[in-house]
Design a protein around this motif. Structure first.
Motif, mmCIF file in Angstrom:
data_model
loop_
_atom_site.group_PDB
_atom_site.id
_atom_site.type_symbol
_atom_site.label_atom_id
_atom_site.label_comp_id
_atom_site.label_asym_id
_atom_site.label_seq_id
_atom_site.Cartn_x
_atom_site.Cartn_y
_atom_site.Cartn_z
ATOM 1 N N GLY A 74 11.539 67.809 -55.730
ATOM 2 C CA GLY A 74 11.422 68.608 -56.944
ATOM 3 C C GLY A 74 11.742 70.070 -56.685
ATOM 4 O O GLY A 74 11.406 70.615 -55.622
ATOM 5 N N VAL A 75 12.387 70.722 -57.660
ATOM 6 C CA VAL A 75 12.686 72.153 -57.572
ATOM 7 C C VAL A 75 12.168 72.837 -58.830
ATOM 8 O O VAL A 75 11.734 72.197 -59.788
ATOM 9 N N ASP A 80 18.046 76.413 -59.443
ATOM 10 C CA ASP A 80 17.899 75.842 -58.106
ATOM 11 C C ASP A 80 18.872 74.685 -57.915
ATOM 12 O O ASP A 80 19.526 74.570 -56.870
ATOM 13 N N LEU A 81 18.953 73.807 -58.919
ATOM 14 C CA LEU A 81 19.855 72.667 -58.803
ATOM 15 C C LEU A 81 21.293 73.123 -58.605
ATOM 16 O O LEU A 81 22.038 72.559 -57.786
ATOM 17 N N ALA A 82 21.695 74.139 -59.351
ATOM 18 C CA ALA A 82 23.063 74.644 -59.221
ATOM 19 C C ALA A 82 23.311 75.209 -57.832
ATOM 20 O O ALA A 82 24.380 74.994 -57.233
ATOM 21 N N LEU A 83 22.316 75.926 -57.280
ATOM 22 C CA LEU A 83 22.464 76.485 -55.947
ATOM 23 C C LEU A 83 22.619 75.372 -54.914
ATOM 24 O O LEU A 83 23.533 75.405 -54.076
ATOM 25 N N TYR A 84 21.737 74.372 -54.976
ATOM 26 C CA TYR A 84 21.795 73.315 -53.976
ATOM 27 C C TYR A 84 23.035 72.448 -54.154
ATOM 28 O O TYR A 84 23.608 71.971 -53.154
ATOM 29 N N GLY A 97 24.529 64.698 -61.851
ATOM 30 C CA GLY A 97 24.447 64.173 -63.201
ATOM 31 C C GLY A 97 23.063 63.659 -63.519
ATOM 32 O O GLY A 97 22.243 63.413 -62.624
ATOM 33 N N ASN A 98 22.778 63.515 -64.826
ATOM 34 C CA ASN A 98 21.481 63.034 -65.290
ATOM 35 C C ASN A 98 20.329 63.872 -64.763
ATOM 36 O O ASN A 98 19.247 63.360 -64.449
ATOM 37 N N GLY A 99 20.576 65.188 -64.660
ATOM 38 C CA GLY A 99 19.526 66.091 -64.238
ATOM 39 C C GLY A 99 19.249 66.100 -62.758
ATOM 40 O O GLY A 99 18.238 66.672 -62.317
ATOM 41 N N ARG A 100 20.138 65.514 -61.961
ATOM 42 C CA ARG A 100 19.937 65.459 -60.518
ATOM 43 C C ARG A 100 21.209 65.844 -59.774
ATOM 44 O O ARG A 100 22.323 65.671 -60.277
ATOM 45 N N VAL A 101 21.010 66.340 -58.559
ATOM 46 C CA VAL A 101 22.099 66.484 -57.594
ATOM 47 C C VAL A 101 21.605 65.845 -56.302
ATOM 48 O O VAL A 101 20.397 65.733 -56.068
#
Length: 322
Positions: A74-75, A80-84, A97-101
């Protein structure tokens, strides 16, 4: 920005009904059940998914038989998701996709990141300690638990093929911090500068391989470790080792054999670290794994130690390495 801990884990299993019974006895809440999958939650909303190992769409296994298939971290935010995502875009198995990387880590495990779904909790029943210098419990007895209701999935412990490569991967991509090490053998890592002693521990065996050692569930206090463990014992499940205490993290523990794969652990009272902490180095050995431990566990009915022969020199066998 930081990773906030484990949000979800997925097992691929051979005997789904037996695993469902086990995790109910373990104290998780069953929130969904299908013929090929069951979803459980901890108190703070962390999910444990138990799926038939032939279920379509499961990530590849890192070892044969029932085992872990995916860890979701979890972030805090979409930023955060875009950075990772930018850091892992060139790594094997990259998905978005679907809210995950996510991607595949150097050990072959599928890892994903999402904005955390866990909720904040205020638990009033935790047992405070009365030490010589500090009285945390005044006119109040410590709690007694008839069973455990785990707060969250606290950490995962994996056998890895290259511990140094794995440690560098989690630090460079996601900012995980090293807490302590077995040089060239083991890496205890927490997801942020401040937090519990470790969210992941990776251990390289003398003959390196990928695999699961255990998944650990945080409970309120040492009394819930004992009460939860005795309940699981009453339900007929087998102790691997414990209760006991780890000197490296200071945590109290109790390990059980898990039909979903490897072991599971109740634990409480681990060290809380900050940026000022300096990682230590240890040589693996029985006294590093456990300051003390009970072989065979405690019988949930008699509330006395089970009568088993204490293992001698067993620390570095594959079932109880940590």
């Amino acid at each position: 920005m930081s990773v906030l801990g484990i949000d979800e884990i997925t097992y691929g299993v051979e005997d789904l009904p037996r695993c469902v019974t086990f995790f109910k006895d373990w104290g998780l809440a069953l929130v969904s059940e299908q013929p090929d999958e069951a979803i459980f939650e901890t108190l703070n909303g962390c999910r444990v998914i138990v799926a038939d190992l032939n279920k379509p769409g499961l990530p590849p296994a890192i070892e044969s038989g029932p085992t872990i298939r995916e860890v979701v971290w979890g972030v805090e935010s979409d930023a955060d998701l875009a950075l990772y995502a930018s850091r892992i875009a060139q790594d094997p198995g990259f998905v978005e996709g679907n809210g995950r990387v996510g991607c595949t880590d150097p050990n072959g495990l599928a890892i994903r990141f999402q904005v955390t779904r866990k909720c904040d909790l205020e638990l009033e029943e935790c047992g405070a300690h009365n030490t010589w210098n500090s009285k945390g419990r005044i006119n109040k007895p410590s709690p007694v638990y008839e069973r455990a209701t785990p707060v969250e999935v606290g950490h995962v412990v994996l056998f890895v093929k290259d511990v140094n490569a794995c440690e560098a991967f989690y630090h460079d991509r996601f900012g995980f911090q090293s807490s302590d090490r077995y040089p060239n053998r083991g890496a205890f890592m927490r997801t942020a500068e401040e937090g519990g002693h470790h969210d992941i521990f990776m251990l390289q065996l003398p003959e390196p391989r990928a695999g699961l050692n255990h998944v650990a569930f945080t409970v309120r206090d040492i009394h819930e470790v004992f009460g939860g463990g005795m309940h699981v014992s009453r339900c007929g499940w087998d102790t691997e080792i414990g209760p006991g205490r780890h000197p490296v993290s200071s945590a109290f523990f109790w390990y059980f054999k898990n039909p979903a794969g490897a072991l599971v652990e109740y634990y409480a009272d681990e060290d809380h670290l900050t940026a000022e902490w300096q990682p230590r180095e240890f040589e693996p050995g029985p006294t590093v794994f456990a300051e003390w431990a009970i072989a065979g566990g405690i019988d949930g009915v008699t509330r006395r130690q089970r009568h088993v022969e204490a293992p001698q020199g067993k620390f570095l066998t594959e079932k109880n390495k940590r």
